[in-house]
Enzyme design. Structure first.
Site, short mmCIF file in Angstrom:
data_model
loop_
_atom_site.label_atom_id
_atom_site.label_comp_id
_atom_site.label_asym_id
_atom_site.label_seq_id
_atom_site.Cartn_x
_atom_site.Cartn_y
_atom_site.Cartn_z
CE LYS A 27 34.37 38.85 -31.33
NZ LYS A 27 34.29 39.00 -32.78
C1 PLP Z 1 33.65 44.83 -30.34
C2 PLP Z 1 32.56 43.98 -30.92
N1 PLP Z 1 31.31 44.13 -30.45
C3 PLP Z 1 30.28 43.39 -30.92
C4 PLP Z 1 30.49 42.44 -31.89
C5 PLP Z 1 29.32 41.65 -32.39
O1 PLP Z 1 29.47 40.29 -32.11
P1 PLP Z 1 28.55 39.20 -32.86
O2 PLP Z 1 29.20 38.92 -34.18
O3 PLP Z 1 28.57 38.00 -31.95
O4 PLP Z 1 27.19 39.77 -32.99
C6 PLP Z 1 31.77 42.23 -32.39
C7 PLP Z 1 31.97 41.22 -33.44
O5 PLP Z 1 32.96 41.04 -34.04
C8 PLP Z 1 32.84 43.01 -31.90
O6 PLP Z 1 34.08 42.87 -32.37
#
Ligand code: PLP
Length: 372
Positions: free
Chosen positions: A184
């Site tokens: 990210k």
């Molecule tokens: C659009 C979206 N929402 C939620 C998430 C979940 O993030 P995390 O990996 O921090 O739980 C991601 C992860 O890649 C994502 O791309």
């Protein structure tokens, strides 16, 4: 244009980690604070300023941020939550984790963000919330969605730097959830942030994210909370990444401009749309491939030593969801077409301009070979 394939593999989205992050981790370990502590508090304070939000709570992932937000809003069994299907499955999984049913609205053809008109058609007496995704870094149509009168939990995993009509993402929806995952824009490896201007939700979320310990031998809990707090080791990395957020954004913006120029004349390769009124966070550079089969193009790019990825396969088509769709789940023609066409090209502040030029040259060779 380079006539030959790149000599070494270009990773799709490597993290941009330097000695500064390594030193910050070492310092944290020396400090004796491994779990949530002063660095997490500092990250929350700095992110409050950065997002211009009243409250920011650090948690263990964006998945946890989304889940706890829905729990805090009282989403439970029998409820429906409207979201989109062209997203990482976490967006829908958290709705299921609450015992509720995700109802997928189709997306806009240009940005692939939730189409507010399609969302409006899906509202029923059971609808408890809406979870729009700021896909690839482009804020969803938050004003049009607010008109629906439902609590909005914004999935801003891709959108740390984004602004919607001049307003910072993090201050518009009831709750905004960000990710600190390895790829990210602010990358700690794992982690998430919840931003909200609502005091009531901030208080509930604070109770939910970790079981509080008392000051003496005795302790009490107000709710049966989760274990979703962020470690100071990860917060230390995020703090260094936050120092570099503008510098990294400038690199990614330059790379996006190189791509835009480099693919402009390729028939059947079109970048997913952006809204010029907003600040796009440039988390991903995604093209829609129609000159040949997308999977063939991805394989051909891998043969050229160029790593790519797919964001995303529609969630409703994945095994876990095929049998759990709402009875009134509509067809999703725009989502399904996009799911077969999207291809994410390498984009990372760890890449050089020449890396991006290599990716463009490879795509142009693949286009020449496979088109027609
Ligand atoms: C659009 C979206 N929402 C939620 C998430 C979940 O993030 P995390 O990996 O921090 O739980 C991601 C992860 O890649 C994502 O791309």
């Amino acid at each position: 244009m380079e006539a030959t394939r790149r000599a070494t593999f270009l990773s799709f989205q490597p993290p941009a980690i330097t000695e500064a992050e390594i030193e910050a981790v070492a310092e944290t370990l020396r400090s004796g604070w491994l779990t949530t502590g002063p660095r997490t508090a500092e990250l929350e304070a700095r992110m409050r300023d950065y997002l211009e939000a009243r409250h920011v709570l650090a948690v263990s992932s964006c998945t946890a941020a989304l889940h706890l937000s829905l729990v805090a809003l009282g989403v439970g069994p029998g409820d429906e939550v409207i979201t989109t299907s062209i997203t990482w499955p976490a967006t829908a999984n958290v709705i299921v984790h609450c015992g509720a049913t995700p109802v997928f609205a189709d997306v806009r053809e240009d940005t692939l963000n939730i189409d507010p008109a399609r969302a409006a058609e899906l509202v029923t007496a059971r609808t408890k919330a809406i979870v729009p995704v700021d896909l690839y870094g482009q804020p969803a149509d938050l004003e049009e969605l607010a008109v629906l009168g439902l609590p909005v939990v914004e999935d801003a995993a891709h959108a740390a730097e984004a602004r919607y009509r001049g307003r910072k993402v993090g201050t518009i929806a009831d709750v905004t959830c960000l990710s600190l995952y390895a790829t990210k824009n602010i990358a700690a490896g794992e982690g998430g942030l919840i931003a909200t201007d609502r005091d009531d939700l901030a208080e509930t979320l604070d109770d939910l994210r970790v079981m509080r310990r008392g000051h003496g031998a005795l302790y009490d809990i107000a709710v049966p909370g989760y274990k979703a707090n962020l470690s100071d080791v990860l917060a230390a990395i995020a703090l260094v990444q936050l120092d570099k957020v503008e510098q990294h954004a400038a690199i990614r913006a330059r790379h996006v401009a190189l791509y835009d120029e480099g693919i402009a004349d390729l028939d059947g390769v079109e970048a997913v749309g952006r809204d010029a009124r907003d600040v796009h966070a440039n988390h991903l550079y995604v093209v829609r491939v129609t000159f040949a089969d997308r999977d063939d193009v991805q394989r051909a790019l891998a043969d050229e030593n160029i790593g790519t990825s797919i964001h995303f396969l529609p969630v409703h088509s994945l095994s876990a969801y095929r049998d759990r769709l709402a009875p009134h789940q509509p067809e999703l023609p725009v989502t399904e077409r996009a799911g077969a066409e999207v291809l994410s090209l390498p984009l990372s502040p760890a890449h050089s301009d020449d890396d991006v030029r290599d990716a463009i040259a490879a795509l142009r060779r693949v286009h020449a070979r496979l088109s027609g």
